[in-house]
Design an enzyme around this catalytic site. Structure first.
Site, mmCIF file in Angstrom:
data_model
loop_
_atom_site.group_PDB
_atom_site.id
_atom_site.type_symbol
_atom_site.label_atom_id
_atom_site.label_comp_id
_atom_site.label_asym_id
_atom_site.label_seq_id
_atom_site.Cartn_x
_atom_site.Cartn_y
_atom_site.Cartn_z
ATOM 1 N N GLU A 35 0.826 -1.216 0.000
ATOM 2 C CA GLU A 35 0.000 0.000 0.000
ATOM 3 C C GLU A 35 0.859 1.265 0.000
ATOM 4 O O GLU A 35 2.075 1.216 0.228
ATOM 5 C CB GLU A 35 -0.943 0.013 1.197
ATOM 6 C CG GLU A 35 -0.226 0.059 2.532
ATOM 7 C CD GLU A 35 -0.985 0.849 3.591
ATOM 8 O OE1 GLU A 35 -1.430 1.972 3.288
ATOM 9 O OE2 GLU A 35 -1.103 0.353 4.721
ATOM 10 N N LYS A 62 -5.280 10.978 0.648
ATOM 11 C CA LYS A 62 -5.433 9.648 1.247
ATOM 12 C C LYS A 62 -6.678 9.021 0.621
ATOM 13 O O LYS A 62 -7.777 9.551 0.746
ATOM 14 C CB LYS A 62 -5.582 9.783 2.767
ATOM 15 C CG LYS A 62 -5.812 8.455 3.486
ATOM 16 C CD LYS A 62 -6.004 8.674 4.986
ATOM 17 C CE LYS A 62 -6.655 7.466 5.632
ATOM 18 N NZ LYS A 62 -7.087 7.746 7.012
ATOM 19 N N VAL A 64 -5.426 0.470 3.004
ATOM 20 C CA VAL A 64 -5.581 -0.983 2.909
ATOM 21 C C VAL A 64 -6.807 -1.325 2.050
ATOM 22 O O VAL A 64 -6.733 -2.167 1.147
ATOM 23 C CB VAL A 64 -5.709 -1.609 4.325
ATOM 24 C CG1 VAL A 64 -6.174 -3.059 4.244
ATOM 25 C CG2 VAL A 64 -4.383 -1.511 5.068
ATOM 26 N N ASP A 81 -16.992 5.864 13.615
ATOM 27 C CA ASP A 81 -15.756 5.767 12.844
ATOM 28 C C ASP A 81 -15.237 4.334 12.819
ATOM 29 O O ASP A 81 -14.566 3.873 13.737
ATOM 30 C CB ASP A 81 -14.701 6.724 13.412
ATOM 31 C CG ASP A 81 -13.504 6.875 12.479
ATOM 32 O OD1 ASP A 81 -13.429 6.129 11.479
ATOM 33 O OD2 ASP A 81 -12.648 7.730 12.749
ATOM 34 N N SER A 126 -13.228 1.832 10.098
ATOM 35 C CA SER A 126 -12.483 1.882 8.846
ATOM 36 C C SER A 126 -13.135 1.045 7.743
ATOM 37 O O SER A 126 -13.601 -0.075 7.986
ATOM 38 C CB SER A 126 -11.061 1.380 9.068
ATOM 39 O OG SER A 126 -10.353 1.373 7.844
ATOM 40 N N ALA A 127 -13.104 1.597 6.528
ATOM 41 C CA ALA A 127 -13.569 0.850 5.350
ATOM 42 C C ALA A 127 -12.672 -0.364 5.068
ATOM 43 O O ALA A 127 -13.037 -1.220 4.263
ATOM 44 C CB ALA A 127 -13.610 1.778 4.135
ATOM 45 N N ASP A 128 -11.523 -0.437 5.759
ATOM 46 C CA ASP A 128 -10.689 -1.646 5.624
ATOM 47 C C ASP A 128 -11.498 -2.886 6.013
ATOM 48 O O ASP A 128 -11.323 -3.957 5.426
ATOM 49 C CB ASP A 128 -9.457 -1.569 6.554
ATOM 50 C CG ASP A 128 -8.455 -0.491 6.152
ATOM 51 O OD1 ASP A 128 -8.660 0.172 5.121
ATOM 52 O OD2 ASP A 128 -7.476 -0.308 6.896
ATOM 53 N N LYS A 183 -3.311 -1.385 15.889
ATOM 54 C CA LYS A 183 -2.831 -0.536 16.983
ATOM 55 C C LYS A 183 -3.930 -0.329 17.997
ATOM 56 O O LYS A 183 -5.102 -0.283 17.648
ATOM 57 C CB LYS A 183 -2.534 0.856 16.420
ATOM 58 C CG LYS A 183 -1.246 0.968 15.715
ATOM 59 C CD LYS A 183 -0.831 2.444 15.680
ATOM 60 C CE LYS A 183 0.477 2.542 14.958
ATOM 61 N NZ LYS A 183 0.271 2.496 13.527
#
Ligand code: PSU
Ligand code: MN
Length: 299
Positions: free
Chosen positions: A22, A83, A103, A135, A137-139, A156
């Site tokens: 990435e 981003k 990602v 919130d 992540s779209a990951d 993390k």
């Protein structure tokens, strides 16, 4: 619409091992110039492991798979690199801009090109406080639907690790931990959460990928490869720092896509660069494992 280098294209056509990489980690995850040095080293490690590296980004509005040294330099130093998660792809392409892929976006472009193995540092996930911020992540949604194996060092603890693992379970995403019984938390080998599934080495991991995709189960696989003990920052040491970074983000009113880059930069600042050293070490270790996995899966 997607531009592959000749090297990557022929490797995919010939069924040889390819590892996607990435670019958000380069443009928004680490400071210049160590980000560019990291990107080059990671490509070299993938090559040394017998696979072709394919770093993915959008340059001048063109999705590119396989980048030159100059491209990596641009991504690491240009002030206007967006981003790009999946929702941003159409806009950045239509506007002819530069974009570093997360990602999620890297997985999607890798899958479109026919690449099955992807190496990164850390995954996005469910942010702490997501119950009110929403919130997530779209990951995670990408892992639910796109058939790519993602090698990371876990997530993390800027995120809610427990809720991230619950969400992956709901989405039907296997979470494998390589060589350990505990899910790792990026800088640390521990997280307090047991490994949902343990594998030992690339051959065992490749067998899981085959079993999933041969069965016709679409979607990704998370492979958490714990940071080497010699490079880790113990969880109790980093946790105070992470709390401080989260508080700073809160005070600065940082929200949405800026949150993760803000926290990463803040942690580097608060640790005087120690977190960056750990971050680079774990990405390199992931690259070696990802190359071995691509070889085992392809061979
Ligand atoms: N987590 C890390 N390092 C990173 C990222 C996440 O420990 O560099 C990057 C990855 O590109 C990931 C993205 O896909 O941040 C997630 O951003 P968001 O939380 O906005 O979905
Ligand atoms: Mn987000």
């Amino acid at each position: 619409m997607i531009q592959l280098t000749d090297e990557v294209r022929t490797a995919i056509e010939d069924g040889r091992p390819v590892v996607a990489l990435e670019s958000t980690i380069i443009s928004h995850g680490m400071p210049y110039p160590r980000n560019v040095a990291m990107a080059r080293e990671v490509e070299a490690i993938v090559r040394a492991g017998g696979a072709v590296p394919a770093t993915i980004a959008i340059l001048d509005g063109v999705p590119r798979i396989g980048l030159s040294e100059n491209d990596l330099e641009l991504l690491g130093s240009h002030p206007e690199v967006a981003k790009v998660s999946v929702r941003d792809l159409p806009y950045v392409i239509a506007q002819g801009r530069h974009g570093a892929t997360t990602v999620a976006a890297t997985m999607r472009l890798a899958a479109l090109a026919g690449i099955s193995v992807f190496v990164t540092g850390g995954l996005g996930g469910v942010h702490r406080g997501a119950a009110t911020s929403f919130d997530i992540s779209a990951d995670l949604t990408e892992l639910a639907q796109t058939s790519v194996a993602v090698v990371s060092a876990g997530v993390k603890s800027i995120l809610d690790i427990g809720l991230t693992l619950e969400t992956l379970e709901t989405y039907g995403v296997p979470v494998l931990v390589n060589g350990a019984d505990e899910f790792p938390s990026f800088y640390s080998r521990s997280s307090g959460f047991p490994a949902p599934m343990r594998v030992d080495g690339a051959t065992e991991t490749a067998a899981v990928l085959r079993a999933k995709w041969d069965l016709g189960l679409p979607g990704g696989v998370v492979i958490a490869n714990p940071i080497d003990a010699a490079d880790e920052i113990p969880a109790e040491q980093i946790s105070t720092i992470i709390d401080q970074a989260l508080q700073a983000a809160d005070e600065a009113g940082v929200v949405g896509k800026d949150t993760t880059p803000f926290l990463l930069a803040k942690i580097v600042e608060l640790t005087d660069g120690a977190s960056l050293t750990a971050n680079i070490a774990l990405v390199k270790s992931n690259a070696a494992f990802g190359a071995a996995l691509a070889v085992a899966y392809t061979g």
